[in-house]
Structures are given as C-alpha cells and as structure tokens.
Design a protein around this motif. Structure first.
Motif, PDB file in Angstrom:
ATOM      1  N   UNK A   1       0.896  -1.238  -0.001  1.00 33.87           N
ATOM      2  CA  UNK A   1      -0.185   0.030  -0.024  1.00 33.87           C
ATOM      3  C   UNK A   1       0.760   1.355  -0.214  1.00 33.87           C
ATOM      4  N   UNK A   2       1.925   1.110   0.962  1.00 34.71           N
ATOM      5  CA  UNK A   2       2.794   2.325   0.909  1.00 34.71           C
ATOM      6  C   UNK A   2       4.231   1.903   1.501  1.00 34.71           C
TER       7      UNK A   2
ATOM      8  N   UNK B   1       7.689   3.432   3.982  1.00 37.84           N
ATOM      9  CA  UNK B   1       7.599   4.636   5.019  1.00 37.84           C
ATOM     10  C   UNK B   1       9.322   4.390   5.362  1.00 37.84           C
TER      11      UNK B   1
ATOM     12  N   UNK C   1       7.168   9.198   3.368  1.00 38.51           N
ATOM     13  CA  UNK C   1       6.137   8.173   2.829  1.00 38.51           C
ATOM     14  C   UNK C   1       5.834   8.349   1.534  1.00 38.51           C
TER      15      UNK C   1
ATOM     16  N   UNK D   1       3.571   6.315  -1.488  1.00 37.53           N
ATOM     17  CA  UNK D   1       2.356   5.816  -1.738  1.00 37.53           C
ATOM     18  C   UNK D   1       2.765   4.761  -2.805  1.00 37.53           C
TER      19      UNK D   1
ATOM     20  N   UNK E   1       3.672  -1.260   4.109  1.00 39.69           N
ATOM     21  CA  UNK E   1       2.154  -1.683   4.582  1.00 39.69           C
ATOM     22  C   UNK E   1       1.577  -2.430   3.514  1.00 39.69           C
TER      23      UNK E   1
ATOM     24  N   UNK F   1      -4.773  -0.673   4.387  1.00 41.74           N
ATOM     25  CA  UNK F   1      -4.896   0.224   5.357  1.00 41.74           C
ATOM     26  C   UNK F   1      -6.074  -0.403   6.182  1.00 41.74           C
ATOM     27  N   UNK F   2      -6.260  -1.758   5.798  1.00 44.66           N
ATOM     28  CA  UNK F   2      -7.571  -2.518   6.622  1.00 44.66           C
ATOM     29  C   UNK F   2      -6.732  -2.750   8.016  1.00 44.66           C
TER      30      UNK F   2
ATOM     31  N   UNK G   1      -5.353  -4.645  11.071  1.00 43.61           N
ATOM     32  CA  UNK G   1      -4.390  -5.652  11.083  1.00 43.61           C
ATOM     33  C   UNK G   1      -3.401  -5.485   9.684  1.00 43.61           C
TER      34      UNK G   1
ATOM     35  N   UNK H   1      -0.786  -3.912   9.127  1.00 40.43           N
ATOM     36  CA  UNK H   1       0.240  -3.011   9.245  1.00 40.43           C
ATOM     37  C   UNK H   1       1.696  -3.153   8.686  1.00 40.43           C
ATOM     38  N   UNK H   2       2.418  -2.533   9.492  1.00 41.77           N
ATOM     39  CA  UNK H   2       3.885  -2.507   9.030  1.00 41.77           C
ATOM     40  C   UNK H   2       4.689  -3.761   9.128  1.00 41.77           C
TER      41      UNK H   2
ATOM     42  N   UNK I   1      -1.454   0.091  17.400  1.00 36.70           N
ATOM     43  CA  UNK I   1      -0.515  -0.983  17.250  1.00 36.70           C
ATOM     44  C   UNK I   1       0.531  -0.797  18.225  1.00 36.70           C
TER      45      UNK I   1
ATOM     46  N   UNK J   1       4.207  -2.526  19.121  1.00 36.70           N
ATOM     47  CA  UNK J   1       5.754  -3.467  18.694  1.00 36.70           C
ATOM     48  C   UNK J   1       6.412  -3.640  19.885  1.00 36.70           C
TER      49      UNK J   1
ATOM     50  N   UNK K   1       5.336  -6.328  15.153  1.00 38.47           N
ATOM     51  CA  UNK K   1       4.105  -6.139  15.641  1.00 38.47           C
ATOM     52  C   UNK K   1       3.595  -7.372  16.465  1.00 38.47           C
TER      53      UNK K   1
ATOM     54  N   UNK L   1      -2.770  -5.597  17.615  1.00 41.43           N
ATOM     55  CA  UNK L   1      -3.477  -4.618  16.889  1.00 41.43           C
ATOM     56  C   UNK L   1      -4.781  -4.388  17.667  1.00 41.43           C
TER      57      UNK L   1
ATOM     58  N   UNK M   1      -0.562 -10.983  17.306  1.00 41.26           N
ATOM     59  CA  UNK M   1       0.140 -11.781  16.319  1.00 41.26           C
ATOM     60  C   UNK M   1       0.610 -13.102  16.924  1.00 41.26           C
TER      61      UNK M   1
ATOM     62  N   UNK N   1      -3.507   5.304  14.496  1.00 41.81           N
ATOM     63  CA  UNK N   1      -3.875   5.559  13.301  1.00 41.81           C
ATOM     64  C   UNK N   1      -5.252   6.013  13.301  1.00 41.81           C
TER      65      UNK N   1
ATOM     66  N   UNK O   1      -5.953   7.611   6.501  1.00 42.41           N
ATOM     67  CA  UNK O   1      -5.394   6.224   7.063  1.00 42.41           C
ATOM     68  C   UNK O   1      -4.063   6.048   6.058  1.00 42.41           C
TER      69      UNK O   1
ATOM     70  N   UNK P   1      -1.044   7.058   6.800  1.00 40.03           N
ATOM     71  CA  UNK P   1       0.047   7.305   7.652  1.00 40.03           C
ATOM     72  C   UNK P   1      -0.123   6.726   9.319  1.00 40.03           C
TER      73      UNK P   1
END
Lengths: 114, 116
Positions: A31-32, A34, A49, A51, A93, A96-97, A99, A101-102, B34, B36, B46, B49, B59, B97, B102, B104
């Motif tokens: 998704x992106x 960073x 960041x 995209x 990532x 954006x859903x 869970x 996450x990074x 989140x 970590x 992670x 969440x 996790x 977040x 959404x 960043x």
C-alpha cells in the motif's frame, strides 16, 4: 509472507558524503512504504512516505525512490552530517485494513564522522 | 504531523510484577493502535492490533494473557505486561492511526522496559 531486508546493515562515512541506503521487499503488493529514523533508545521519526502509486518523495536533503515491481526502495541522503547518525528503517504496509500494518526491515546503522 | 505520546519512557521492575505502558494520541482520535516490540539490534515486530472498544488481535507467538491491551477510548491504549520476566525486557513502541487519514501511522517515543 512479506519480508523486508536492508543493505547495508551498517555504514560509516565522513561528513559531506552523499549516500544511498537500500530496502528490498518480497511482496510487491504494498500500500505504501515509509522510511523512519530511530535514534538510540528512542522512538521512530517518520522521514518520507511513498504511496504505492508514487515513484519518489523528497524532503530537504533526503530523497526516497520506490520501484514497486522490483520490490526496491532507496533512501538518498545528500551532504551527510554528523547529526544524520542514526538507524534508518524502512517499512511497508500491505493495506489500510485493520491488521494490515507495517513490516519493518532490520535497519541500517549510519555513522557520519565529523 | 500528529503526536503520539507514550509513557513511561523507561521503567525498571522486579520479576513477577506487572507494568503498564500508556499510549495517547494527543491531537487526533486513534481508531486503531498497534503495539510493537524491539529486541536489541533487531527490527520492530508487531505484537498486537487494537481497535477502540474491541478486543485486540495478537500476532502469532504473542501471549494475550501476558500482554494485556486495553483500548477503551479513542485517545488511549494501554499495554500491561503481567508477571514480567527478564526475557520481557525490550523496547516497546506504540503507533496510532485515526481520523487524520489512513495513509500514515504515527509512533510514540517508545518505552524501555528492564525486568530485574
């Protein structure tokens, strides 16, 4: 499973040099991406960041590029300074859903010598 | 950018005791937070969440009964390390977040936990 690697693991350069940090990821469906800076014992500072639809981002002496199809990103630091010494992390990532996450890379430890 | 405040920055506790770490979003509502963990010279991993008002999703390999996460409001999430062991000594960082878009996530300053 997404895996992120960073090369080199550590780098020591004299002040004033331009340098490139590399980040690779195995799954191009991101998704992106960073870039962060982490000083010893401290949290993360977001640097840039990008995209998934973008190819690069610039902020001051920093330029980050993204080639999603090849799973690569680079962070270019121009005219390095001792204050740039830190660990640089890249993170991707998947979405954006909830869970999604990074996934972080292990980081590149940078030392800029005066 | 948005500000996420984490407290305490450092804590030392005895084995067997519990420690609570707070993560606050100061100028936005954090619908998702989140947590970590970072061991020395390793990257951030992670742990869990959480969405406000819901149970956290952990996790694989993270014990939910040991690392209790509460996200009771849109500006506060807490991580409680219960019955701490020396192997729990680590650097814990939260990120948040929320309603600022959404794209960043914003990170706290981290908490260095040392269990003796």
């Amino acid at each position: 499973k997404q895996e992120v690697t960073q090369i080199p693991a550590a780098l020591s350069v004299p002040e004033g040099e331009n340098l490139v940090l590399n980040c690779s990821f195995t799954d191009s469906a991101i998704y992106n991406l960073q870039w962060f800076r982490q000083d010893p014992g401290k949290g993360l500072t977001s640097l840039l960041l990008i995209q998934s639809s973008q190819r690069e981002q610039t902020s001051g002496r920093l330029n980050a590029s993204l080639d999603k199809s090849s799973g690569r990103s680079t962070l270019y630091i121009a005219a390095s300074q001792p204050g740039d010494s830190a660990t640089y992390l890249c993170a991707v990532r998947r979405g954006i859903d909830y869970g999604q996450n990074f996934v972080f890379g292990p980081g590149t430890r940078l030392s800029v010598l005066p | 950018g948005a500000v996420v405040s984490q407290h305490p920055s450092r804590v030392i506790c005895k084995s067997g005791t519990s420690v609570k770490i707070e993560c606050r979003s100061l100028d936005f509502q954090a619908t998702t937070m989140f947590w970590y963990r970072q061991f020395p010279k390793q990257s951030l991993m992670l742990m869990a969440t959480s969405n406000e008002g819901s149970k956290a999703t952990y996790e694989q390999g993270v014990e939910k009964d040991k690392f209790l996460i509460n996200h009771a409001s849109l500006t506060l999430s807490t991580l409680t390390v219960t019955s701490a062991h020396p192997e729990d000594s680590s650097f814990y960082i939260c990120s948040a977040r929320g309603d600022r878009g959404l794209t960043e996530a914003f990170f706290g300053q981290g908490t260095r936990l040392t269990v003796v």
